[in-house]
Design a protein around this motif. Structure first.
Motif: not given
Length: 128
Positions: A63-66, A93-98
């Motif tokens: 779902r992003g960012p992108g 989102s890869f940010a979910d797994f920061k």
């Protein structure tokens, strides 16, 4: 369990199919033409790997960012598949797994479970 991963938010359109312990992948140029035919690319990818939409258990979509166009098109297609084929989806989102550094697509399903990513919920993150 057959799971499909769709990532059209990054530099390339990435598709992955996880069938039991096997993983099949392909990439395509991140372009307007490919965004417009994303469903065709998905169907061809599934066909090449001897599976179909009817055999999918879940779809995981970035779902992003992108890219706005990439995210919008991939989320629209996944939502349509949910409505027509009743295939559950997870928007990650890869940010979910920061806290993790080296994330592999094959781990997305387990990471969504671990981080309690909600099923059938869309919350896109667009780059401005």
């Amino acid at each position: 369990m057959n799971n499909l991963i769709v990532d059209a938010a990054r530099d390339k359109i990435f598709l992955a199919l996880i069938v039991n312990k096997n993983i099949y992948t392909c990439t395509h140029e991140n372009s307007k033409i490919n965004f417009e035919k994303l469903m065709i690319l998905i169907n061809e990818f599934l066909e090449d790997n001897k599976t179909s939409l009817d055999e999918l258990s879940a779809i995981y979509v970035n779902r992003g960012p992108g890219s706005f166009a990439g995210i919008r098109n991939s989320l629209s297609i996944i939502k349509a598949l949910f409505l027509t084929k009743k295939i559950d989806y997870y928007c990650f989102s890869f940010a979910d797994f920061k806290e993790l550094e080296d994330i592999k697509y094959v781990d997305i399903q387990h990471l969504c479970e671990k981080y309690k990513i909600k099923k059938n919920l869309i919350n896109p993150i667009y780059l401005s």
